[in-house]
Design a protein around this motif. Structure first.
Motif, short mmCIF file in Angstrom:
data_model
loop_
_atom_site.label_atom_id
_atom_site.label_comp_id
_atom_site.label_asym_id
_atom_site.label_seq_id
_atom_site.Cartn_x
_atom_site.Cartn_y
_atom_site.Cartn_z
N UNK A 84 0.84 -1.19 0.00
CA UNK A 84 0.00 0.00 0.00
C UNK A 84 0.88 1.24 0.00
N UNK A 85 0.59 2.17 -0.92
CA UNK A 85 1.32 3.43 -1.03
C UNK A 85 0.33 4.58 -0.85
N UNK A 86 0.60 5.46 0.11
CA UNK A 86 -0.30 6.55 0.45
C UNK A 86 0.44 7.89 0.36
N UNK A 87 -0.28 8.89 -0.12
CA UNK A 87 0.20 10.27 -0.08
C UNK A 87 -0.55 10.99 1.03
N UNK A 88 0.17 11.52 2.01
CA UNK A 88 -0.45 12.14 3.17
C UNK A 88 -0.10 13.62 3.20
N UNK A 89 -0.96 14.38 3.88
CA UNK A 89 -0.72 15.82 4.00
C UNK A 89 0.36 16.11 5.02
N UNK A 90 0.39 15.36 6.12
CA UNK A 90 1.39 15.55 7.18
C UNK A 90 1.87 14.18 7.63
N UNK A 91 3.11 13.89 7.41
CA UNK A 91 3.64 12.57 7.77
C UNK A 91 3.68 12.36 9.29
N UNK A 92 4.05 13.34 10.12
CA UNK A 92 4.03 13.09 11.57
C UNK A 92 2.63 12.74 12.09
N UNK A 93 1.60 13.46 11.63
CA UNK A 93 0.24 13.14 12.09
C UNK A 93 -0.19 11.76 11.60
N UNK A 94 0.14 11.43 10.35
CA UNK A 94 -0.22 10.11 9.81
C UNK A 94 0.50 9.00 10.58
#
Length: 295
Positions: A84-94
């Motif tokens: 699974x590959x995800x693009x997130x807005x904020x990596x620390x929150x994710x």
């Protein structure tokens, strides 16, 4: 006299008949009161249980019990794996939400790497979770960001597991036979030979046990390879301010470089210049000879 004897015998027979009749009546009278009591004390017939009809039938009717058990197919041993590959807005929150989701579904992180390169902040994580929580965890992970790539694979290792387990049992049986032979060995050469065989078999047993343990671990815990990344803004370098003197010096250097390149090029093509000159001289001489012949 004869008549008297006959009468006496007749009376005796009549008295004996009455005595037997009385004895039979007394016997019947003695048995009749006991009959209900005997019937009451007799074992009662078996009662049919509403939840075990087959068991009651088997107890009443002698003979082999009917085969009523269901044939249950052996459970399949499946290995689940997801990429699974995800693009997130904020990596620390994710990442913080990811830890909570994994813990809530009873999984754990087996590996994690974090890299900042090529304008993105990327984190690669390997998650292990029980097969029963595989799909719920996948559904929860999709909420961390935008899914760019998803790949699911399922491997059926039922036959492979059975084959490895059978080979392990065979090797253990061979080891036991070698141990029995070692106990009966009398010569040193025989002892050394059997000990060597035991060592080889034990190495194969350890390898097979390791493979079986790996299969059990892969079946017991599914694997999710998750990649989360956040794009990073790249600063655009400002164009340097070039002065007139700097541009003049750069132009002079460019002209000098061009002249030197032409000279080097002419030197490099000297064979063509030589051949061209020789050809021009030959053509000119040939024309002169023709002109003299005509004159």
């Amino acid at each position: 006299m004869k008549y008297s004897l006959g009468i006496a015998l007749g009376l005796a027979a009549l008295l004996c008949g009455c005595s037997h009749t009385k004895n039979d009546a007394e016997a019947v009278a003695d048995v009749a009161p006991r009959s209900p009591q005997y019937l009451m004390s007799a074992p009662a017939p078996l009662q049919e249980s509403p939840n075990s009809d087959d068991q009651a039938t088997a107890d009443v009717i002698p003979g082999p019990r009917p085969y009523t058990e269901l044939i249950v197919a052996p459970s399949r041993l499946l290995i689940y794996h997801a990429d699974l590959r995800l693009k997130v807005a904020s990596l620390p929150r994710a990442s913080a939400r990811l830890d909570s989701l994994v813990h809530r579904n009873g999984g754990y992180l087996s590996a994690a790497t974090e890299v900042r390169a090529e304008g993105e902040w990327r984190q690669a994580i390997t998650i292990r979770v029980a097969p029963a929580r595989f799909q719920p965890l996948m559904a929860s992970l999709r909420g961390l960001g935008t899914v760019e790539e998803k790949k699911l694979t399922t491997d059926d290792v039922t036959a492979q597991h059975a084959d490895v387990a059978a080979r392990l049992a065979t090797k253990r049986a061979i080891e036991k036979r070698y141990i029995d032979l070692l106990a009966r060995a009398r010569k040193i050469s025989e002892v050394l030979e059997v000990e060597g065989k035991i060592g080889e078999v034990r190495e194969e047993i350890e390898s097979t046990e390791s493979r079986l343990k790996t299969l059990n671990d892969e079946v017991a815990y599914s694997t999710i390879s998750l990649t989360c990344y956040q794009t990073l803004p790249q600063p655009v370098p400002e164009a340097p301010v070039v002065s007139f003197a700097s541009r003049l010096v750069e132009s002079f250097y460019t002209g000098w470089t061009l002249i030197t390149s032409l000279l080097i090029g002419m030197v490099a093509i000297w064979p063509f210049l030589l051949l061209g000159g020789a050809g021009w001289w030959a053509v000119r001489r040939w024309r002169r000879s023709i002109a003299q012949a005509e004159g």
